[in-house]
Design an enzyme around this catalytic site. Structure first.
Site, mmCIF file in Angstrom:
data_model
loop_
_atom_site.group_PDB
_atom_site.id
_atom_site.type_symbol
_atom_site.label_atom_id
_atom_site.label_comp_id
_atom_site.label_asym_id
_atom_site.label_seq_id
_atom_site.Cartn_x
_atom_site.Cartn_y
_atom_site.Cartn_z
ATOM 1 N N THR A 47 74.855 5.928 101.005
ATOM 2 C CA THR A 47 75.107 6.903 102.067
ATOM 3 C C THR A 47 76.501 6.735 102.666
ATOM 4 O O THR A 47 77.036 5.633 102.664
ATOM 5 C CB THR A 47 74.042 6.663 103.165
ATOM 6 O OG1 THR A 47 72.793 7.043 102.627
ATOM 7 C CG2 THR A 47 74.314 7.418 104.430
ATOM 8 N N ARG A 94 60.801 13.789 100.134
ATOM 9 C CA ARG A 94 60.996 12.643 101.039
ATOM 10 C C ARG A 94 62.300 12.812 101.849
ATOM 11 O O ARG A 94 63.333 13.220 101.338
ATOM 12 C CB ARG A 94 61.065 11.371 100.201
ATOM 13 C CG ARG A 94 61.346 10.092 101.019
ATOM 14 C CD ARG A 94 62.805 9.730 100.959
ATOM 15 N NE ARG A 94 63.063 8.423 101.570
ATOM 16 C CZ ARG A 94 64.282 7.980 101.864
ATOM 17 N NH1 ARG A 94 65.350 8.715 101.609
ATOM 18 N NH2 ARG A 94 64.446 6.801 102.429
HETATM 19 N N1 ASP Z 1 69.437 5.545 104.355
HETATM 20 C C1 ASP Z 1 69.394 6.381 103.178
HETATM 21 C C2 ASP Z 1 67.992 6.875 102.987
HETATM 22 O O1 ASP Z 1 67.071 6.123 103.136
HETATM 23 C C3 ASP Z 1 69.824 5.668 101.957
HETATM 24 C C4 ASP Z 1 71.190 5.090 102.040
HETATM 25 O O2 ASP Z 1 71.590 4.566 103.085
HETATM 26 O O3 ASP Z 1 71.896 5.131 101.030
HETATM 27 O O4 ASP Z 1 67.832 8.009 102.629
#
Ligand code: ASP
Length: 357
Positions: free
Chosen positions: A224, A252
């Protein structure tokens, strides 16, 4: 009547004296302002992350590491330019995130991970610390820069969060050009999905820890991007954009588009953007928790970030990290994983880019 006025005056004086005892100072600190970060007019700063996870030097080629460092530098420099020119923290946040969304290196926009059904579903959110206004979108498949749509939801709708087809309809009405979903295809992310599928596991099947043994899989899980900024007017803003978790199913939604979990900004405390195992970040309300530990308990940004990332999240079983900035320009880049792509630039323009612990 005079006697009454005198008594009132004496009572007020006593109250005021009382307020100066150390004990009552503690109470004031714990309820709010005393240790809230001092705002220095004209100060500004920016912090970004490009995801946290099992990011180990031994698994990284020199050229890939250089590519990450260069892209982080390019992104944060763009935001810094905007802030230096007197632009708003929100403009800096979205422009910075756009650069990372357009890069296949990160799990956001162009580099988004694949769902179980081999599609890409994107989530993003922004929050403005001055107004506490916020915007978020989830599960979109045709928006090139999801952070821009999250901002449009904040600025141009009466809502805070839109999802899926409805969010895309709103985007079209706002003049966004929709891209073909194939825009989000990258070989690296597609192969990552196939590898996970071959193992006949999903990254959401937390009983099967084998999904977390492979560093490549783990790395692709948390990629992310996020940005927090303080502008010259003393306003804070935060934004987060993601493709979520590889092999996700059932539409999700993770923490990134959840205000309070993935993103939070309040001029009274700080601006926070999260990356990590979304389910845990939602349950721990990570971004909001850090902000209120500052606001209600008088903690520093570093103490608050440590409390949540090193204690609360791991106690539940989760992992990941955050970047945060307060009105004093103090920052936190806290994570409990092996690494987190991250960078910081202060008012003077001095740049820090880091990947490993
Ligand atoms: N926090 C994000 C999620 O769970 C994943 C990530 O941080 O890459 O969708």
């Amino acid at each position: 009547m005079k006697k009454f006025t005198l008594a009132c005056f004496a009572y007020t004086v006593l109250l005021l004296i009382g307020c100066n005892t150390p004990e009552s100072q503690n109470t004031a600190a714990s309820t709010n302002k005393i240790s809230s970060p001092t705002y220095e007019p004209g100060s500004f700063g920016i912090v970004i992350h490009g995801g946290a996870g099992t990011i180990l030097k031994k698994n990284m080629s020199d050229s890939l590491e250089t590519a990450y460092r260069e892209k982080l530098t390019e992104a944060i420099s763009r935001g810094h330019e905007i802030l230096a020119a007197g632009g708003s923290s929100m403009d800096a946040v979205t422009a910075t995130i756009n650069i990372m969304e357009d890069s296949p290196l990160f799990n956001a926009g162009k580099g988004a991970v694949f769902t179980h059904d081999q599609t890409n579903e994107l989530d993003a959110s922004v929050m403005d610390g001055a107004s506490l206004n916020a915007g978020a979108i989830s599960g979109v498949t045709r928006i090139k820069n999801p952070i821009d749509l999250a901002r449009a939801v904040m600025d141009k709708s009466e809502h805070v969060m839109l999802s899926g087809v409805g969010a895309e309809q709103f985007a079209e009405e706002q003049g966004f050009a929709l891209v073909d979903p194939s825009y989000f295809y990258t070989k690296r992310r597609f192969e990552s999905l196939q590898r996970i599928k071959e193992r006949e596991t999903t990254e959401l099947d937390h009983d099967d820890k084998t999904a977390f043994v492979d560093p490549f899989i783990k790395e692709s899980k948390f990629g992310t991007v996020g940005c927090v900024a303080l502008d010259k007017s003393g306003n804070l803003a935060a934004g987060t954009s993601t493709g979520g978790m590889t092999n996700k199913r059932y539409n999700r939604i993770g923490d990134a588009p959840i205000i309070g979990a993935g993103t939070y900004a309040n001029n009274a405390s700080c601006a926070v953007s999260s990356t990590g195992w979304g389910e845990y970040f939602i349950r721990a309300m990570v971004a909001h928790d850090i902000a209120v530990l500052m606001e209600y308990k008088g903690m520093s940004i570093q103490e608050a970030a440590q409390e949540v990332i090193q204690k609360k999240v791991p106690a539940l079983g989760g992992d990941g990290g955050i970047v945060a900035i307060d009105r004093g320009g103090n920052i936190a880049m806290e994570f409990n994983t092996a690494g987190m792509y991250r960078a910081h630039m202060n008012k003077e323009g001095s740049l820090t880019v880091k990947i490993y612990k």
